[in-house]
Motif scaffolding. Sequence first.
Motif, short mmCIF file in Angstrom:
data_model
loop_
_atom_site.label_atom_id
_atom_site.label_comp_id
_atom_site.label_asym_id
_atom_site.label_seq_id
_atom_site.Cartn_x
_atom_site.Cartn_y
_atom_site.Cartn_z
N GLU A 28 0.82 -1.20 0.00
CA GLU A 28 0.00 0.00 0.00
C GLU A 28 0.87 1.27 0.00
OE1 GLU A 28 -4.05 -0.79 2.09
OE2 GLU A 28 -2.46 -1.39 3.48
N PRO A 29 1.54 1.56 -1.10
CA PRO A 29 2.42 2.74 -1.15
C PRO A 29 1.67 4.06 -1.07
CG PRO A 29 2.20 1.80 -3.33
CD PRO A 29 1.52 0.85 -2.38
N TYR A 30 0.37 4.05 -1.24
CA TYR A 30 -0.46 5.25 -1.24
C TYR A 30 -0.85 5.71 0.16
CZ TYR A 30 -3.53 1.22 -1.17
OH TYR A 30 -4.09 0.01 -0.89
N GLU A 34 1.02 8.84 8.54
CA GLU A 34 0.38 8.52 9.81
C GLU A 34 -0.21 7.11 9.80
OE1 GLU A 34 -0.40 11.23 8.00
OE2 GLU A 34 0.54 12.81 9.16
N SER A 35 -0.76 6.71 8.66
CA SER A 35 -1.34 5.37 8.53
C SER A 35 -0.28 4.30 8.66
CB SER A 35 -2.06 5.22 7.19
OG SER A 35 -3.14 6.12 7.10
N GLU A 36 0.89 4.55 8.08
CA GLU A 36 1.97 3.57 8.15
C GLU A 36 2.48 3.42 9.58
OE1 GLU A 36 5.04 4.36 5.31
OE2 GLU A 36 3.61 4.66 3.69
N VAL A 37 2.56 4.53 10.30
CA VAL A 37 3.07 4.51 11.67
C VAL A 37 2.07 3.82 12.60
CG1 VAL A 37 3.69 5.94 13.65
CG2 VAL A 37 4.53 6.53 11.37
N GLY A 56 -9.94 3.76 3.75
CA GLY A 56 -9.43 5.08 3.44
C GLY A 56 -7.92 5.10 3.46
N ASP A 57 -7.33 6.06 2.74
CA ASP A 57 -5.88 6.18 2.69
C ASP A 57 -5.30 6.71 4.01
OD1 ASP A 57 -6.10 5.33 0.11
OD2 ASP A 57 -5.42 7.21 -0.81
N SER A 58 -6.05 7.54 4.71
CA SER A 58 -5.60 8.09 5.98
C SER A 58 -6.32 7.33 7.09
CB SER A 58 -5.90 9.59 6.05
OG SER A 58 -5.34 10.12 7.23
N ARG A 59 -5.84 6.13 7.36
CA ARG A 59 -6.54 5.17 8.22
C ARG A 59 -6.85 5.68 9.63
NH1 ARG A 59 -4.87 0.37 5.28
NH2 ARG A 59 -5.51 0.99 3.20
N PRO A 60 -5.99 6.49 10.27
CA PRO A 60 -6.32 6.92 11.63
C PRO A 60 -7.61 7.75 11.72
CG PRO A 60 -3.99 7.23 11.21
CD PRO A 60 -4.64 6.90 9.89
N VAL A 61 -8.00 8.42 10.64
CA VAL A 61 -9.19 9.28 10.68
C VAL A 61 -10.26 8.87 9.67
CG1 VAL A 61 -7.93 11.27 11.60
CG2 VAL A 61 -8.14 10.98 9.12
#
Length: 82
Positions: A28-30, A34-37, A56-61
């Motif tokens: 998931e390079p996209y 924050e999502s990776e961390v 979603g791409d910004s998983r925390p939110v």
Amino acid sequence: MLRVIGLPGDRIECRDGRVLRGGTALDEPYLSFESEVVGTECAPVTVPDGAVYVLGDSRPVAFDSRHWGLISADDVTGRLVM
């Protein structure tokens, strides 16, 4: 942005912060930094006929299938090709 991660018949699960489809971790390079961390957590599910699993791409939110559950494939209105 929401992405279709799972199609009918796909087994989606999260392990060690990674999303797995059919037991294989997705590349998931996209994802946002924050999502990776933070990583991704989800309940295991097998996508039934007529449905899709979206994340979603910004998983925390992001509000996605982890919150709403599966969505009808008929509700997918567009396709982004890059």
